[in-house]
Design an enzyme around this catalytic site. Sequence first.
Site, PDB file in Angstrom:
ATOM      1  N   TYR A  42       0.850  -1.205   0.000  1.00  0.00           N
ATOM      2  CA  TYR A  42       0.000   0.000   0.000  1.00  0.00           C
ATOM      3  C   TYR A  42       0.887   1.257   0.000  1.00  0.00           C
ATOM      4  O   TYR A  42       1.790   1.391   0.851  1.00  0.00           O
ATOM      5  CB  TYR A  42      -0.858  -0.068   1.257  1.00  0.00           C
ATOM      6  CG  TYR A  42      -1.770   1.104   1.537  1.00  0.00           C
ATOM      7  CD1 TYR A  42      -2.805   1.434   0.671  1.00  0.00           C
ATOM      8  CD2 TYR A  42      -1.609   1.859   2.692  1.00  0.00           C
ATOM      9  CE1 TYR A  42      -3.649   2.494   0.949  1.00  0.00           C
ATOM     10  CE2 TYR A  42      -2.450   2.917   2.982  1.00  0.00           C
ATOM     11  CZ  TYR A  42      -3.473   3.231   2.103  1.00  0.00           C
ATOM     12  OH  TYR A  42      -4.300   4.282   2.388  1.00  0.00           O
ATOM     13  N   ASP A  53      -0.547  -6.847   6.302  1.00  0.00           N
ATOM     14  CA  ASP A  53      -1.737  -6.040   6.036  1.00  0.00           C
ATOM     15  C   ASP A  53      -2.778  -6.987   5.438  1.00  0.00           C
ATOM     16  O   ASP A  53      -2.633  -7.456   4.305  1.00  0.00           O
ATOM     17  CB  ASP A  53      -1.381  -4.901   5.063  1.00  0.00           C
ATOM     18  CG  ASP A  53      -2.531  -3.924   4.872  1.00  0.00           C
ATOM     19  OD1 ASP A  53      -3.702  -4.359   4.951  1.00  0.00           O
ATOM     20  OD2 ASP A  53      -2.270  -2.736   4.629  1.00  0.00           O
TER      21      ASP A  53
HETATM   22  C1  LIG Z   1      -6.917   1.846   2.832  1.00  0.00           C
HETATM   23  C2  LIG Z   1      -5.816   0.948   3.209  1.00  0.00           C
HETATM   24  C3  LIG Z   1      -5.033   1.217   4.324  1.00  0.00           C
HETATM   25  C4  LIG Z   1      -5.205   2.458   5.161  1.00  0.00           C
HETATM   26  O1  LIG Z   1      -6.458   2.589   5.726  1.00  0.00           O
HETATM   27  P1  LIG Z   1      -7.022   4.040   6.135  1.00  0.00           P
HETATM   28  O2  LIG Z   1      -8.083   3.752   7.086  1.00  0.00           O
HETATM   29  O3  LIG Z   1      -7.458   4.682   4.862  1.00  0.00           O
HETATM   30  O4  LIG Z   1      -5.863   4.781   6.744  1.00  0.00           O
HETATM   31  C5  LIG Z   1      -4.036   0.321   4.637  1.00  0.00           C
HETATM   32  N1  LIG Z   1      -3.819  -0.765   3.898  1.00  0.00           N
HETATM   33  C6  LIG Z   1      -4.546  -1.053   2.809  1.00  0.00           C
HETATM   34  C7  LIG Z   1      -4.255  -2.281   2.034  1.00  0.00           C
HETATM   35  C8  LIG Z   1      -5.562  -0.199   2.431  1.00  0.00           C
HETATM   36  O5  LIG Z   1      -6.272  -0.473   1.341  1.00  0.00           O
END
Ligand SMILES: *Cc1c(COP(=O)(O)O)cnc(C)c1O
Length: 408
Positions: A117, A189
């Site tokens: 990301y 993630d």
């Molecule tokens: C959107 C996203 C984030 C961050 O999330 P927010 O709540 O927008 O800060 C982190 N990792 C991935 C894969 C995302 O798609």
Amino acid sequence: MNCPPSRETPSDLHTKLAHLGRAPSEHKGMVNVPVYRGSTIVADSLEEWDSRKTADNPMASYGRFGSPLTRSLEHAICDLEGGYRSILFPSGLSACTHSLMGLLKAGDHLLISDSVYGPTRTFAERVLKRMQIDVEYFHPTRLDDLATRIRPTTRVVYVESPGSMTFEVQDVPAIAQLAHAVDAFVVMDNTWATPLFFRPFKHGADVSVQAATKYIVGHSDALLGIATANERAWPALQSSAHDFGETAGPDDIFLALRGLRTLAMRLQRHWDNGVQLAQSLQGHPSVLRVLHPALPDDAGHAIWKRDFRGASGLFGVVLRPMTREQLSVLFRRLKLFGIGLSWGGYESLALLADPRPARATGLPFEEGMLLRLHAGLESPEDLIADLHQALEAARFVGRAKAVSTATT
Ligand SMILES: *Cc1c(COP(=O)(O)O)cnc(C)c1O
């Protein structure tokens, strides 16, 4: 693994989603845990005050450490992810960055999947490098590449599977084996799959991050992050959150708990709609390649099938090169897809992306440009028709132009 409270939790996923993280008898019978607003939490006696501040009860001495509402969501997510403890952050990115900050110190080596990301990458470049952390990127799908880069000082290997822009599925168990051989932590993630479709701790992760902003909240109306750790990583994660003063707003937590109740049903529909849309684009004259792990000819399909229980609604399409004018027509003609960041809400989205500048280990998309789609909860027939009429309109711009230049 144990996520408190130790009250027995149901094993069926749908039953879990209906019952985790709530306790009507503790809230005057209210089905949902009410929104607790509070900074100061008072005690009636010195003895009560002391008991509030014991190590296993840090939440009850000050609002920044959470409330019964905070604990409810944390327990529910921890149970679903299969970790030891979870903690909330004000955004998904904050959960990513504080997981890293908790585990890393100056001189440590950090390996990040090259398809990560974008803002996580920016954080590593701008902040972690400034803190003397040795940041390096590894090829998301080539284990040999990771094996040559990993070293005794590697403290964290950061994975995102599939990459939320380019959709490479990572062999997380094999990556974890390499990482654990040098005692490094695996931070994952897990936003794309959610804990419903990928169980991070079963596959070797030590910390799993959810941008709850996406599918858990599910309605594009709140920002929230959740990190879950195993027992080994938990102390570092918890102190990172507390030391930086991270906390999450009660209304956002309430919305995330509400979203959780329908998560399985929404995801099933996002998955179905996404696969139908993706299939409709395979072989389309404007499309070079569809990047969707659930499609049998996708490069990541075998690992996806082995490790995942489903697919979300987010996938990529590599378009044949188009002129700016064609792209402009394509996006203007789309009626059911908004142009927008984020995803995981009930609505469909389209985004034009060029992942090439942010790649250290290779350029997989030299041939075309990337259209990222989020399949919302609309009728799949309507979504397919909308996308295809817009692609046709864009193609026609090209033909009309070619004809007019040929005749002048
Ligand atoms: C959107 C996203 C984030 C961050 O999330 P927010 O709540 O927008 O800060 C982190 N990792 C991935 C894969 C995302 O798609």
